[in-house]
Write a protein that holds these residues in place. Sequence first.
Motif, PDB file in Angstrom:
ATOM      1  N   PRO A 189      80.810 129.001  -7.268  1.00  0.00           N
ATOM      2  CA  PRO A 189      80.242 127.688  -6.950  1.00  0.00           C
ATOM      3  C   PRO A 189      78.747 127.730  -6.639  1.00  0.00           C
ATOM      4  O   PRO A 189      78.253 128.674  -6.013  1.00  0.00           O
ATOM      5  N   LEU A 190      78.047 126.712  -7.102  1.00  0.00           N
ATOM      6  CA  LEU A 190      76.625 126.579  -6.814  1.00  0.00           C
ATOM      7  C   LEU A 190      76.417 126.191  -5.352  1.00  0.00           C
ATOM      8  O   LEU A 190      77.196 125.425  -4.789  1.00  0.00           O
ATOM      9  N   ARG A 191      75.357 126.707  -4.768  1.00  0.00           N
ATOM     10  CA  ARG A 191      74.992 126.339  -3.403  1.00  0.00           C
ATOM     11  C   ARG A 191      74.257 124.998  -3.442  1.00  0.00           C
ATOM     12  O   ARG A 191      73.236 124.860  -4.149  1.00  0.00           O
ATOM     13  N   VAL A 192      74.762 124.041  -2.667  1.00  0.00           N
ATOM     14  CA  VAL A 192      74.236 122.674  -2.733  1.00  0.00           C
ATOM     15  C   VAL A 192      73.889 122.167  -1.334  1.00  0.00           C
ATOM     16  O   VAL A 192      74.653 122.362  -0.385  1.00  0.00           O
ATOM     17  N   PHE A 193      72.746 121.509  -1.227  1.00  0.00           N
ATOM     18  CA  PHE A 193      72.346 120.864   0.019  1.00  0.00           C
ATOM     19  C   PHE A 193      72.261 119.358  -0.207  1.00  0.00           C
ATOM     20  O   PHE A 193      71.742 118.900  -1.228  1.00  0.00           O
ATOM     21  N   VAL A 194      72.774 118.585   0.736  1.00  0.00           N
ATOM     22  CA  VAL A 194      72.726 117.121   0.664  1.00  0.00           C
ATOM     23  C   VAL A 194      71.579 116.633   1.546  1.00  0.00           C
ATOM     24  O   VAL A 194      71.578 116.859   2.769  1.00  0.00           O
ATOM     25  N   GLU A 237      65.312 125.185   9.035  1.00  0.00           N
ATOM     26  CA  GLU A 237      65.402 126.638   8.898  1.00  0.00           C
ATOM     27  C   GLU A 237      66.678 127.114   8.206  1.00  0.00           C
ATOM     28  O   GLU A 237      66.605 127.924   7.261  1.00  0.00           O
ATOM     29  N   PRO A 238      67.866 126.624   8.633  1.00  0.00           N
ATOM     30  CA  PRO A 238      69.071 127.082   7.931  1.00  0.00           C
ATOM     31  C   PRO A 238      69.145 126.622   6.482  1.00  0.00           C
ATOM     32  O   PRO A 238      69.759 127.296   5.645  1.00  0.00           O
ATOM     33  N   VAL A 239      68.499 125.505   6.177  1.00  0.00           N
ATOM     34  CA  VAL A 239      68.476 125.041   4.784  1.00  0.00           C
ATOM     35  C   VAL A 239      67.705 126.050   3.932  1.00  0.00           C
ATOM     36  O   VAL A 239      68.161 126.463   2.854  1.00  0.00           O
ATOM     37  N   VAL A 240      66.542 126.456   4.443  1.00  0.00           N
ATOM     38  CA  VAL A 240      65.720 127.424   3.705  1.00  0.00           C
ATOM     39  C   VAL A 240      66.451 128.761   3.595  1.00  0.00           C
ATOM     40  O   VAL A 240      66.485 129.382   2.523  1.00  0.00           O
ATOM     41  N   GLU A 241      67.075 129.184   4.682  1.00  0.00           N
ATOM     42  CA  GLU A 241      67.775 130.474   4.694  1.00  0.00           C
ATOM     43  C   GLU A 241      68.941 130.498   3.711  1.00  0.00           C
ATOM     44  O   GLU A 241      69.200 131.515   3.052  1.00  0.00           O
ATOM     45  N   VAL A 246      70.929 123.631  -5.821  1.00  0.00           N
ATOM     46  CA  VAL A 246      70.828 122.221  -6.201  1.00  0.00           C
ATOM     47  C   VAL A 246      70.690 121.412  -4.911  1.00  0.00           C
ATOM     48  O   VAL A 246      71.319 121.734  -3.903  1.00  0.00           O
ATOM     49  N   ILE A 247      69.872 120.362  -4.960  1.00  0.00           N
ATOM     50  CA  ILE A 247      69.748 119.450  -3.824  1.00  0.00           C
ATOM     51  C   ILE A 247      70.215 118.065  -4.272  1.00  0.00           C
ATOM     52  O   ILE A 247      69.733 117.538  -5.289  1.00  0.00           O
ATOM     53  N   VAL A 248      71.163 117.531  -3.547  1.00  0.00           N
ATOM     54  CA  VAL A 248      71.666 116.178  -3.812  1.00  0.00           C
ATOM     55  C   VAL A 248      70.916 115.206  -2.910  1.00  0.00           C
ATOM     56  O   VAL A 248      70.926 115.345  -1.686  1.00  0.00           O
ATOM     57  N   ILE A 249      70.262 114.244  -3.510  1.00  0.00           N
ATOM     58  CA  ILE A 249      69.510 113.222  -2.783  1.00  0.00           C
ATOM     59  C   ILE A 249      70.367 111.971  -2.672  1.00  0.00           C
ATOM     60  O   ILE A 249      70.899 111.476  -3.671  1.00  0.00           O
ATOM     61  N   VAL A 250      70.517 111.444  -1.447  1.00  0.00           N
ATOM     62  CA  VAL A 250      71.222 110.173  -1.252  1.00  0.00           C
ATOM     63  C   VAL A 250      70.179 109.067  -1.265  1.00  0.00           C
ATOM     64  O   VAL A 250      69.255 109.057  -0.432  1.00  0.00           O
ATOM     65  N   ASN A 251      70.303 108.148  -2.191  1.00  0.00           N
ATOM     66  CA  ASN A 251      69.275 107.131  -2.420  1.00  0.00           C
ATOM     67  C   ASN A 251      69.641 105.804  -1.765  1.00  0.00           C
ATOM     68  O   ASN A 251      70.607 105.152  -2.157  1.00  0.00           O
ATOM     69  N   TYR A 252      68.869 105.411  -0.763  1.00  0.00           N
ATOM     70  CA  TYR A 252      69.010 104.093  -0.125  1.00  0.00           C
ATOM     71  C   TYR A 252      67.849 103.926   0.843  1.00  0.00           C
ATOM     72  O   TYR A 252      67.131 104.880   1.162  1.00  0.00           O
ATOM     73  N   GLY A 253      67.687 102.704   1.332  1.00  0.00           N
ATOM     74  CA  GLY A 253      66.697 102.459   2.371  1.00  0.00           C
ATOM     75  C   GLY A 253      65.276 102.395   1.853  1.00  0.00           C
ATOM     76  O   GLY A 253      65.011 102.305   0.653  1.00  0.00           O
ATOM     77  N   ASP A 254      64.329 102.447   2.793  1.00  0.00           N
ATOM     78  CA  ASP A 254      62.921 102.248   2.461  1.00  0.00           C
ATOM     79  C   ASP A 254      62.290 103.453   1.758  1.00  0.00           C
ATOM     80  O   ASP A 254      61.321 103.305   1.013  1.00  0.00           O
ATOM     81  N   GLY A 266      56.506 119.031  -2.375  1.00  0.00           N
ATOM     82  CA  GLY A 266      55.128 119.148  -1.898  1.00  0.00           C
ATOM     83  C   GLY A 266      54.980 119.915  -0.606  1.00  0.00           C
ATOM     84  O   GLY A 266      53.861 120.145  -0.141  1.00  0.00           O
ATOM     85  N   ASN A 267      56.089 120.320   0.013  1.00  0.00           N
ATOM     86  CA  ASN A 267      56.032 121.028   1.287  1.00  0.00           C
ATOM     87  C   ASN A 267      56.088 122.537   1.043  1.00  0.00           C
ATOM     88  O   ASN A 267      57.073 123.052   0.518  1.00  0.00           O
ATOM     89  N   PRO A 268      55.037 123.268   1.427  1.00  0.00           N
ATOM     90  CA  PRO A 268      55.014 124.722   1.179  1.00  0.00           C
ATOM     91  C   PRO A 268      56.192 125.468   1.803  1.00  0.00           C
ATOM     92  O   PRO A 268      56.588 126.520   1.296  1.00  0.00           O
ATOM     93  N   ALA A 269      56.775 124.903   2.873  1.00  0.00           N
ATOM     94  CA  ALA A 269      57.904 125.571   3.538  1.00  0.00           C
ATOM     95  C   ALA A 269      59.127 125.664   2.639  1.00  0.00           C
ATOM     96  O   ALA A 269      60.002 126.513   2.855  1.00  0.00           O
ATOM     97  N   PHE A 270      59.188 124.805   1.620  1.00  0.00           N
ATOM     98  CA  PHE A 270      60.355 124.774   0.740  1.00  0.00           C
ATOM     99  C   PHE A 270      60.078 125.418  -0.623  1.00  0.00           C
ATOM    100  O   PHE A 270      60.926 125.378  -1.511  1.00  0.00           O
ATOM    101  N   ALA A 271      58.913 126.025  -0.772  1.00  0.00           N
ATOM    102  CA  ALA A 271      58.478 126.499  -2.094  1.00  0.00           C
ATOM    103  C   ALA A 271      59.394 127.563  -2.687  1.00  0.00           C
ATOM    104  O   ALA A 271      59.498 127.688  -3.914  1.00  0.00           O
ATOM    105  N   ASN A 272      60.076 128.336  -1.832  1.00  0.00           N
ATOM    106  CA  ASN A 272      60.928 129.410  -2.340  1.00  0.00           C
ATOM    107  C   ASN A 272      62.400 129.031  -2.456  1.00  0.00           C
ATOM    108  O   ASN A 272      63.232 129.884  -2.787  1.00  0.00           O
TER     109      ASN A 272
END
Length: 309
Positions: A189-194, A237-241, A246-254, A266-272
């Motif tokens: 299974p692919l590792r996925v973040f929501v 931090e645990p997201v990066v670790e 794959v990242i699932v984006i929930v679309n709603y709101g402003d 655009g955030n260097p913390a997520f570049a890797n």
Amino acid sequence: MKYALIALLLSATSAAAFPVTVKSCNRDVTFDAAPKAAISNDVNLTEMMLVLGLRDHMVGYTGISGWKTLDPEMREGVAELPELSAKYPSKEVLAGADADFFFGGWNYGMKVGGEVTPETLEPLGIKTYELTESCIFVGPKAKSSMDDMYNDLLNLGLIFGVEDKAKALVEGYKAQLAEATKGVDHSNPLRVFVYDSGEDTPFTAGKYAMPTALIEAAGGVNIMDDLDKSWATVAWEPVVERNPQVIVIVNYGDVTAEQKIAFMKGNPAFANIDAVKNNRFVVLEYVEATPGPRNIKAVEKLVAGFAAQ
């Protein structure tokens, strides 16, 4: 004559269906007749009512325009119904509409210890059915699964005397799901973040939230499935670790899905993070990511997104 007899038998069967008792989280709720003045909260719960053909049993809905917009399909479905409250309803709103039924959930129109709960509505003659996904807020619950959504449709079918329609819908959804996932390889299974919302700290789906079930059906694993909550805020931090592929984006709101993706890219913390490096994002609308009739479409989107290289 044969058709008249069948109609008579069906009528007798329907009339004899009540009283019915359903399990709503940790409560048993008995209905002596189908509700005639129902109110649903939130877009996904309202869609469950509409897909079962229950608009004529409804006097309105709540909790949509304060956060979300209605797509054309939903606008048509609720065209003749008033939105009684843009966000969570008050007891006065529900009582003022002469409601006899409220379909809500914990953090879907109700808060534990809040003004609107099954216990506070009961003296007003309003019975409540709680969204299965939300039951973790009031007691133990199994990990999120597609059965959460099926269970709600089947229980609503019992409550409103449309059990056969509910069963047919659920069987249809199960067949669609089987077709959508027939080529899925679950062995690796692919590792996925929501990613729901938030920049300083992300709001995400844990063990008991519907996206965990959707992701698993599509051949992935929610990297936060050890979070013993449904929807909750975590640190970055645990997201990066855990390095989601794959990242699932929930679309709603402003904040749009495009803006959320741009923030992560655009955030260097997520570049890797693999998903960011490889531009692997899948966008689910709020109504697809929360329990409801569009969950099968959500799985189809995920399957396609996971397969894309």
